[in-house]
Enzyme design. Structure first.
Site, PDB file in Angstrom:
ATOM      1  N   GLY A 135      -7.283  -3.415   1.460  1.00  0.00           N
ATOM      2  CA  GLY A 135      -8.573  -4.055   1.632  1.00  0.00           C
ATOM      3  C   GLY A 135      -9.058  -4.659   0.330  1.00  0.00           C
ATOM      4  N   CYS A 136     -10.028  -5.560   0.419  1.00  0.00           N
ATOM      5  CA  CYS A 136     -10.497  -6.287  -0.769  1.00  0.00           C
ATOM      6  C   CYS A 136     -11.292  -5.388  -1.710  1.00  0.00           C
ATOM      7  CB  CYS A 136     -11.293  -7.512  -0.349  1.00  0.00           C
ATOM      8  SG  CYS A 136     -12.625  -7.194   0.832  1.00  0.00           S
ATOM      9  N   PHE A 137     -12.313  -4.691  -1.192  1.00  0.00           N
ATOM     10  CA  PHE A 137     -13.039  -3.746  -2.034  1.00  0.00           C
ATOM     11  C   PHE A 137     -12.085  -2.682  -2.572  1.00  0.00           C
ATOM     12  CE2 PHE A 137     -17.451  -4.579  -0.141  1.00  0.00           C
ATOM     13  CZ  PHE A 137     -17.988  -5.009  -1.348  1.00  0.00           C
ATOM     14  N   ALA A 138     -11.187  -2.217  -1.705  1.00  0.00           N
ATOM     15  CA  ALA A 138     -10.243  -1.169  -2.117  1.00  0.00           C
ATOM     16  C   ALA A 138      -9.392  -1.623  -3.288  1.00  0.00           C
ATOM     17  CB  ALA A 138      -9.365  -0.772  -0.936  1.00  0.00           C
ATOM     18  N   THR A 139      -8.944  -2.877  -3.265  1.00  0.00           N
ATOM     19  CA  THR A 139      -8.118  -3.392  -4.355  1.00  0.00           C
ATOM     20  C   THR A 139      -8.882  -3.369  -5.668  1.00  0.00           C
ATOM     21  OG1 THR A 139      -6.787  -4.786  -2.890  1.00  0.00           O
ATOM     22  CG2 THR A 139      -6.882  -5.410  -5.211  1.00  0.00           C
TER      23      THR A 139
END
Length: 326
Positions: A135-139
């Site tokens: 995921g984007c936030f996760a990255t």
């Protein structure tokens, strides 16, 4: 060597970004772009930044001879699609939804999905056949914390405030994505309960099994189109110089993750596959700021990075992109 590429769910933001990158990838041959709502229409009618770039049209189904298929479907829809459609075992899958990111969901339809964060799982990705793109936030958040986890330094609670552009919400209509609502406006959503917390926790525990930290995450909706800026802080006994050295060593072989000596900002990474990190010590708190483009390093660019690893290409192939600084 040309890699035959298919895309399912071709009308959304991540698919558009993926097409833009793959059209200029020297080893990719872009084939069927499947969209049930746009079948027969020219791709550039939906993704109008591609006018003059391609005459491809949306298809109703894949060609069947793809080397790799990117699933750009909404969360929960990739599983449903794979239940209805059988791909050859030789066809690699890179899924951009959250359907297979957690360990409990990694085995599905006879496949084992590897979590596709190259800075964490490069060797596993190179040997995989199915990838769950992060995921984007996760990255952005994981890249801010992985060096501390590897060193066993996550021993206290971690606090995260991160803001994302409107493209992170996808193209579906909702009040909070309308320009008139988003413009000159900032708001929080899913405080402490964001769906990316699960994958973040699993990745950190992979490096530091006895994880002694809870992650308290407040996501913000930003009044801009693209990018993620995360401020991550936790108490630490490391000095600033020790922390920076730790981060520089961890990312020494990561072509897209850079530790900056200066404070960072979003314009440095928008339209690129880069993550910029800045580390500083303020009192007892270690502050790590992290910036990525949510559609590139946070989604489609990272997916192409994973494709490159799967097929034995340099990670940077097709991903030398210029930031939009002005």
């Amino acid at each position: 060597m040309k890699i035959k590429v298919g895309i399912v769910g071709g009308a959304g933001y991540t698919a558009g970004e993926l097409i833009r990158i793959l059209l200029h990838h020297e080893y990719a041959e872009l084939g069927a772009i499947v969209s049930s709502s746009n079948a027969g229409n020219a791709v550039h009618q939906v993704h109008d930044d591609l006018v003059g770039e391609t005459e491809l049209r949306f298809a109703t189904e894949l060609a069947g001879d793809e080397d790799v298929v990117f699933l750009c479907l909404g969360h929960g829809n990739s599983k449903a699609w794979l239940q209805k459609n059988t791909l050859p075992e030789s066809t690699a899958i890179i899924d951009l939804s959250n359907d297979f990111r957690l360990a409990a969901d990694a085995e599905f339809a006879g496949r084992e999905f590897v979590y596709g964060l190259p800075e964490l799982n490069r060797s596993r990705i190179q040997q995989a056949q199915s990838i769950a793109n992060p995921g984007c936030f996760a990255t952005a958040i994981q890249l801010a914390l992985l060096p501390l986890a590897q060193a066993g330094r996550l021993t206290d609670d971690v606090h995260v405030s991160a803001i994302t552009g409107s493209t992170g919400a996808g193209q579906g209509l909702a009040e909070t994505v309308h320009f008139s609502w988003r413009s000159n406006n900032v708001s929080i959503y899913k405080p402490f309960t964001h769906q990316h917390l699960g994958e973040i926790g699993e990745s950190l525990a992979q490096l530091q099994p006895q994880l002694g930290a809870d992650i308290h995450f407040i996501p913000y909706r930003g009044n801009f189109a693209r990018g993620i800026f995360a401020s991550v802080y936790t108490p630490s006994e490391l000095t600033q110089d020790e922390a920076r050295a730790l981060y520089q060593q961890f990312y020494a072989d990561a072509p897209f993750t850079t530790v900056s000596d200066k404070e960072i900002h979003l314009k440095q990474v928008v339209n690129t596959n880069r993550c910029l990190l800045h580390v500083q010590k303020v009192g007892k708190q270690l502050l790590i700021t992290s910036a990525i483009d949510n559609l590139v390093k946070g989604a489609s660019g990272q997916a192409v990075q994973n494709m490159n690893l799967l097929f034995g290409l340099p990670e940077t192939t097709g991903l030398i992109l210029k930031a939009v600084n002005f």
